[in-house]
Design an enzyme around this catalytic site. Structure first.
Site, mmCIF file in Angstrom:
data_model
loop_
_atom_site.group_PDB
_atom_site.id
_atom_site.type_symbol
_atom_site.label_atom_id
_atom_site.label_comp_id
_atom_site.label_asym_id
_atom_site.label_seq_id
_atom_site.Cartn_x
_atom_site.Cartn_y
_atom_site.Cartn_z
ATOM 1 N N GLY A 28 0.834 -1.203 0.000
ATOM 2 C CA GLY A 28 0.000 0.000 0.000
ATOM 3 C C GLY A 28 0.860 1.242 0.000
ATOM 4 O O GLY A 28 2.054 1.175 -0.285
ATOM 5 N N ASN A 29 0.264 2.375 0.305
ATOM 6 C CA ASN A 29 1.038 3.619 0.402
ATOM 7 C C ASN A 29 0.389 4.546 1.420
ATOM 8 O O ASN A 29 -0.662 4.236 1.970
ATOM 9 C CB ASN A 29 1.173 4.277 -0.978
ATOM 10 C CG ASN A 29 -0.169 4.636 -1.574
ATOM 11 O OD1 ASN A 29 -0.888 5.490 -1.069
ATOM 12 N ND2 ASN A 29 -0.538 3.948 -2.654
ATOM 13 N N HIS A 30 1.029 5.684 1.675
ATOM 14 C CA HIS A 30 0.611 6.572 2.769
ATOM 15 C C HIS A 30 -0.529 7.531 2.424
ATOM 16 O O HIS A 30 -0.826 8.423 3.201
ATOM 17 C CB HIS A 30 1.808 7.401 3.258
ATOM 18 C CG HIS A 30 2.795 6.601 4.047
ATOM 19 N ND1 HIS A 30 2.452 5.935 5.191
ATOM 20 C CD2 HIS A 30 4.108 6.362 3.842
ATOM 21 C CE1 HIS A 30 3.511 5.325 5.661
ATOM 22 N NE2 HIS A 30 4.533 5.562 4.866
ATOM 23 N N ALA A 96 -3.954 7.607 -5.148
ATOM 24 C CA ALA A 96 -2.569 7.169 -5.251
ATOM 25 C C ALA A 96 -2.605 5.665 -5.540
ATOM 26 O O ALA A 96 -2.533 4.828 -4.640
ATOM 27 C CB ALA A 96 -1.819 7.454 -3.956
#
Ligand code: CTP
Length: 219
Positions: A28-30, A96
């Site tokens: 995943g990402n922030h 994102a």
């Protein structure tokens, strides 16, 4: 004058995507989804019907004009977006999206073994670019770009490659901008114009973006 979007439909993507590795792990990402949700509120407050396709996030939509379509992976986001895109006047790709996903998803939890472990990744669908190929003359598409270097030229390249009308550039070189901040400093890049904005609260940044879209479409 009230810059109204009455009778218009906006399709928005927001948040991260999670790409499963096995039943308990993911890539995943922030991304928090904050910017996308702020844009959704702003469009809805001005009368638009908003379809918000959101990856995993704690954000909640408040305005009654927003329908949240929750998704997890890029593939799920793409399926939802493809279905909703033809009936939307404006597309805003604020998600994102993970660029890559594991080639194979294990159906059971992977147990630890050797000192090293490799996961093979394959490219995810580029949602904005795929939709760009289907965009009609009467539709308006907005993308986001997060760049660390050659910001302007990289963003322009994305504008063309993804057939967008507008790209919102976030620079990581600006203190207070980007992930985990409530403020953002953006530059909006169009084919023939560049507009730079000050560092602001994300809700105000959303107003700037929505204002400029209105100007281009209806002024
Ligand atoms: N985007 C998308 N689907 C993807 C990747 C990106 O829809 N699989 C959209 C994002 O929502 C954003 C824009 O494309 O509006 C730019 O995304 P970004 O990740 O900055 O660009 P990439 O084309 O992935 O390029 P790179 O990661 O190499 O900078």
């Amino acid at each position: 004058m009230e810059k109204s979007f009455n009778g218009k439909t906006v399709l928005l993507t927001a948040g991260p995507t999670y790409e499963p590795i096995d039943p308990v792990r993911f890539i995943g990402n922030h991304s928090t989804g904050k910017m996308g949700f702020a844009i959704a509120e702003c469009f809805a407050a001005r009368g638009a019907k908003v379809q918000l396709v959101a990856g995993p996030t704690n954000m909640k939509a408040h305005h009654g004009g927003i329908t949240v379509i929750p998704v997890t992976t890029a593939d799920e986001m793409f399926t939802a977006v493809k279905r909703l895109a033809p009936t939307a006047d404006i597309w805003v790709f604020a998600a994102a999206v993970a660029d890559y996903k594991p080639k194979v998803v294990a159906d059971r939890k992977i147990k630890k073994a050797g000192a090293e472990f490799t996961i093979e990744l394959v490219k995810n669908v580029d949602i904005a670019a795929a939709l760009g190929k289907e965009k009609r003359e009467d539709q308006f598409a907005v993308g986001f770009a997060l760049e660390t270097d050659n910001e302007d030229s990289n963003a322009r390249e994305k504008l063309i490659k993804k057939n967008l009308n507008m790209i919102v550039l976030n620079s990581l070189n600006d203190p207070g901008a980007g992930f985990k901040h409530d403020t953002n400093k953006i530059t909006i890049i169009e084919h023939d114009t560049t507009t730079a904005f000050e560092l602001k609260q994300k809700s105000e940044v959303a107003q700037d973006i929505v204002n400029l879209i209105w100007e281009r479409l209806y002024a």
